[in-house]
Scaffold this motif. Structure first.
Motif, PDB file in Angstrom:
ATOM      1  N   ASN A   8       0.869  -1.211   0.012  1.00 51.12           N
ATOM      2  CA  ASN A   8       0.116   0.038   0.033  1.00 51.12           C
ATOM      3  C   ASN A   8       0.954   1.286  -0.021  1.00 51.12           C
ATOM      4  OD1 ASN A   8      -2.311  -1.542  -0.106  1.00 51.12           O
ATOM      5  ND2 ASN A   8      -2.717  -1.474   2.149  1.00 51.12           N
ATOM      6  N   ARG A   9       1.869   1.407   0.610  1.00 49.04           N
ATOM      7  CA  ARG A   9       2.836   2.452   0.732  1.00 49.04           C
ATOM      8  C   ARG A   9       3.414   2.788  -0.785  1.00 49.04           C
ATOM      9  NH1 ARG A   9       6.146   3.764   4.830  1.00 49.04           N
ATOM     10  NH2 ARG A   9       6.387   1.613   5.407  1.00 49.04           N
ATOM     11  N   ALA A  10       3.847   1.667  -1.517  1.00 52.89           N
ATOM     12  CA  ALA A  10       4.344   1.858  -2.996  1.00 52.89           C
ATOM     13  C   ALA A  10       3.000   2.436  -3.899  1.00 52.89           C
ATOM     14  CB  ALA A  10       4.662   0.461  -3.511  1.00 52.89           C
ATOM     15  N   HIS A  11       1.889   1.789  -3.337  1.00 43.85           N
ATOM     16  CA  HIS A  11       0.474   2.398  -4.056  1.00 43.85           C
ATOM     17  C   HIS A  11       0.340   3.854  -4.048  1.00 43.85           C
ATOM     18  CE1 HIS A  11      -3.683   2.072  -5.578  1.00 43.85           C
ATOM     19  NE2 HIS A  11      -4.086   2.791  -4.641  1.00 43.85           N
ATOM     20  N   TRP A  12       0.619   4.427  -2.735  1.00 43.32           N
ATOM     21  CA  TRP A  12       0.449   5.744  -2.389  1.00 43.32           C
ATOM     22  C   TRP A  12       1.299   6.482  -2.854  1.00 43.32           C
ATOM     23  CZ3 TRP A  12      -4.634   7.749  -2.369  1.00 43.32           C
ATOM     24  CH2 TRP A  12      -5.527   6.688  -1.634  1.00 43.32           C
ATOM     25  N   ASP A  13       2.683   6.173  -2.781  1.00 48.51           N
ATOM     26  CA  ASP A  13       3.920   6.886  -3.011  1.00 48.51           C
ATOM     27  C   ASP A  13       3.644   7.456  -4.725  1.00 48.51           C
ATOM     28  OD1 ASP A  13       4.975   6.939  -0.600  1.00 48.51           O
ATOM     29  OD2 ASP A  13       6.558   5.543  -1.177  1.00 48.51           O
ATOM     30  N   GLU A  14       3.013   6.288  -5.644  1.00 45.38           N
ATOM     31  CA  GLU A  14       3.038   6.700  -7.065  1.00 45.38           C
ATOM     32  C   GLU A  14       1.827   7.639  -7.325  1.00 45.38           C
ATOM     33  OE1 GLU A  14       3.225   4.605 -11.290  1.00 45.38           O
ATOM     34  OE2 GLU A  14       2.705   3.320  -9.283  1.00 45.38           O
ATOM     35  N   ARG A  15       0.825   7.764  -6.261  1.00 45.79           N
ATOM     36  CA  ARG A  15      -0.162   8.458  -6.618  1.00 45.79           C
ATOM     37  C   ARG A  15      -0.335   9.810  -5.950  1.00 45.79           C
ATOM     38  NH1 ARG A  15      -1.018   3.606  -7.493  1.00 45.79           N
ATOM     39  NH2 ARG A  15      -2.746   2.869  -8.651  1.00 45.79           N
ATOM     40  N   ALA A  16       0.801  10.272  -5.249  1.00 38.77           N
ATOM     41  CA  ALA A  16       0.995  11.290  -4.371  1.00 38.77           C
ATOM     42  C   ALA A  16       1.017  12.585  -5.409  1.00 38.77           C
ATOM     43  CB  ALA A  16       2.195  11.556  -3.526  1.00 38.77           C
ATOM     44  N   ARG A  17       1.990  12.479  -6.462  1.00 37.55           N
ATOM     45  CA  ARG A  17       2.193  13.612  -7.451  1.00 37.55           C
ATOM     46  C   ARG A  17       0.744  13.661  -8.239  1.00 37.55           C
ATOM     47  NH1 ARG A  17       6.120  17.043  -8.732  1.00 37.55           N
ATOM     48  NH2 ARG A  17       7.425  16.102  -7.482  1.00 37.55           N
ATOM     49  N   PRO A  18       0.310  12.705  -9.027  1.00 38.98           N
ATOM     50  CA  PRO A  18      -0.818  12.896  -9.755  1.00 38.98           C
ATOM     51  C   PRO A  18      -1.891  13.464  -9.099  1.00 38.98           C
ATOM     52  CG  PRO A  18       0.278  10.584 -10.257  1.00 38.98           C
ATOM     53  CD  PRO A  18       0.956  11.308  -9.111  1.00 38.98           C
ATOM     54  N   HIS A  19      -2.008  12.916  -8.081  1.00 40.52           N
ATOM     55  CA  HIS A  19      -3.267  13.603  -7.151  1.00 40.52           C
ATOM     56  C   HIS A  19      -3.015  15.047  -6.784  1.00 40.52           C
ATOM     57  CE1 HIS A  19      -4.923   9.521  -5.255  1.00 40.52           C
ATOM     58  NE2 HIS A  19      -4.836   9.555  -6.319  1.00 40.52           N
ATOM     59  N   ALA A  20      -1.979  15.382  -6.406  1.00 39.96           N
ATOM     60  CA  ALA A  20      -1.706  16.839  -6.334  1.00 39.96           C
ATOM     61  C   ALA A  20      -1.830  17.599  -7.602  1.00 39.96           C
ATOM     62  CB  ALA A  20      -0.195  16.889  -5.662  1.00 39.96           C
ATOM     63  N   THR A 198      -6.256  11.960 -14.475  1.00 40.63           N
ATOM     64  CA  THR A 198      -4.660  11.836 -14.714  1.00 40.63           C
ATOM     65  C   THR A 198      -4.338  11.087 -15.863  1.00 40.63           C
ATOM     66  OG1 THR A 198      -2.480  11.311 -13.606  1.00 40.63           O
ATOM     67  CG2 THR A 198      -4.563   9.987 -12.967  1.00 40.63           C
ATOM     68  N   ASP A 199      -3.390  11.403 -16.460  1.00 43.64           N
ATOM     69  CA  ASP A 199      -2.747  10.681 -17.651  1.00 43.64           C
ATOM     70  C   ASP A 199      -1.676   9.777 -17.302  1.00 43.64           C
ATOM     71  OD1 ASP A 199      -4.490  11.799 -19.558  1.00 43.64           O
ATOM     72  OD2 ASP A 199      -3.206  13.562 -19.841  1.00 43.64           O
ATOM     73  N   HIS A 200      -1.369   9.762 -16.063  1.00 42.73           N
ATOM     74  CA  HIS A 200      -0.115   9.100 -15.345  1.00 42.73           C
ATOM     75  C   HIS A 200      -0.418   7.571 -15.692  1.00 42.73           C
ATOM     76  CE1 HIS A 200       3.494   8.270 -12.843  1.00 42.73           C
ATOM     77  NE2 HIS A 200       2.653   7.104 -12.312  1.00 42.73           N
ATOM     78  N   ALA A 201       0.657   6.889 -16.091  1.00 48.38           N
ATOM     79  CA  ALA A 201       0.618   5.316 -16.370  1.00 48.38           C
ATOM     80  C   ALA A 201       1.058   4.588 -15.147  1.00 48.38           C
ATOM     81  CB  ALA A 201       1.164   4.908 -17.747  1.00 48.38           C
ATOM     82  N   PHE A 202       0.115   4.166 -14.200  1.00 50.15           N
ATOM     83  CA  PHE A 202       0.595   3.822 -12.886  1.00 50.15           C
ATOM     84  C   PHE A 202       1.152   2.251 -13.066  1.00 50.15           C
ATOM     85  CE2 PHE A 202      -2.703   6.645 -11.854  1.00 50.15           C
ATOM     86  CZ  PHE A 202      -1.996   7.392 -10.776  1.00 50.15           C
TER      87      PHE A 202
END
Length: 275
Positions: A8-20, A198-202
């Protein structure tokens, strides 16, 4: 054995910037308008009451928009989150808005070791937080440890009935498909996107979550000696939780288009530690 915390940490780390960077979180509006508060906090303004001078902590604060909103209502806020990348965004937002907010990285279960025990007038937990925790009784113990005598827990969450529903069906039937009660093992999801534009490819698409029944949550708090002072169920939720079945309301929340009285979408719970 899978380390669900690290997943879950990796999941949220990657989403932080796209969310912001997404329009949904409205970072630039927070910067431009010093009176602006998040939709989540605005929904509960009357229930939150006067926070001026209170010391508060926001558990699972993510990128800090609700934390900043509580600060703007007069509370002296701290925030705690598992994700270091999320806290980078939260600290950046606080710096850009001149808000004196302390952010601490760590698991919720370690909060009483990372923050002052018995020091907070307000412990706040917002939408979509408890589902990342596997043990609601441990969470209640953390809340109790952080609260000062007479202090208050304020919780608004997705309703466990909403979390238990299957994906929307073409016939409009609401079908229960997932656990309502807490389970030993989590449900593991593999989803390519996020809940923002977001257009980010997770790359980190898997996450693990748990449901918690209302009785389990309330009993966990009562067993710690807290008094439940308010509980309300709501027929709206601050995201399009059942795509194709919901309509957006003027207050930016969503609810079922067809007979919304069938489903409790969210709830607000308040509990107080004895003085």
């Amino acid at each position: 054995m899978t380390n669900w915390t690290e997943l879950n940490r990796a999941h949220w780390d990657e989403r932080a910037r796209p969310h912001a960077e997404s329009p949904e979180y409205g970072i630039e509006r927070f910067v431009a308008d010093p009176t602006f508060v998040s939709d989540v906090v605005r929904f509960d303004l009357e229930r939150l009451g006067d926070l001026r001078g209170q010391r508060g902590v926001h558990l699972q604060c993510h990128i800090g928009t609700d934390t900043l909103s509580l600060h703007r209502l007069g509370a002296r806020m701290s925030g705690l989150d598992l994700s270091g990348a999320s806290l980078e965004q939260a600290r950046s937002l606080a710096a850009r808005t001149g808000a004196g907010i302390e952010y601490v990285q760590g698991e919720v279960y370690d909060a009483a070791q990372l923050l002052p025990r018995g020091a907070f007038d307000l412990v706040f937990t917002g939408i979509g937080a408890l589902c990342w925790l596997g043990d609601i009784r441990r969470w209640a113990g953390v809340v109790d440890a952080l609260l000062a005598p007479g202090g208050r827990l304020f919780l608004r969450e997705g309703h466990p009935m909403l979390w238990s529903l299957a994906d929307p069906r073409a016939d409009g039937v609401l079908a229960v498909d997932f656990p309502y009660f807490e389970t030993a093992e989590p449900l593991v999801w593999d989803e390519p996107g996020s809940y923002v534009t977001t257009d980010h490819a997770f790359q980190h698409t898997r996450s693990a979550g748990w449901n918690h029944g209302l009785g389990e949550i309330m009993t966990a708090l009562l067993d710690r000696g807290l008094t439940i002072t308010a509980f309300e169920e709501h027929d709206s939720v601050p995201w399009d939780a059942l795509p194709g079945m919901m309509e957006q309301l003027p207050n930016t929340e969503y609810r079922l288009k067809d007979r919304p009285e069938r489903l409790a979408h969210t709830y607000t719970l308040q509990a107080r530690k004895p003085a």
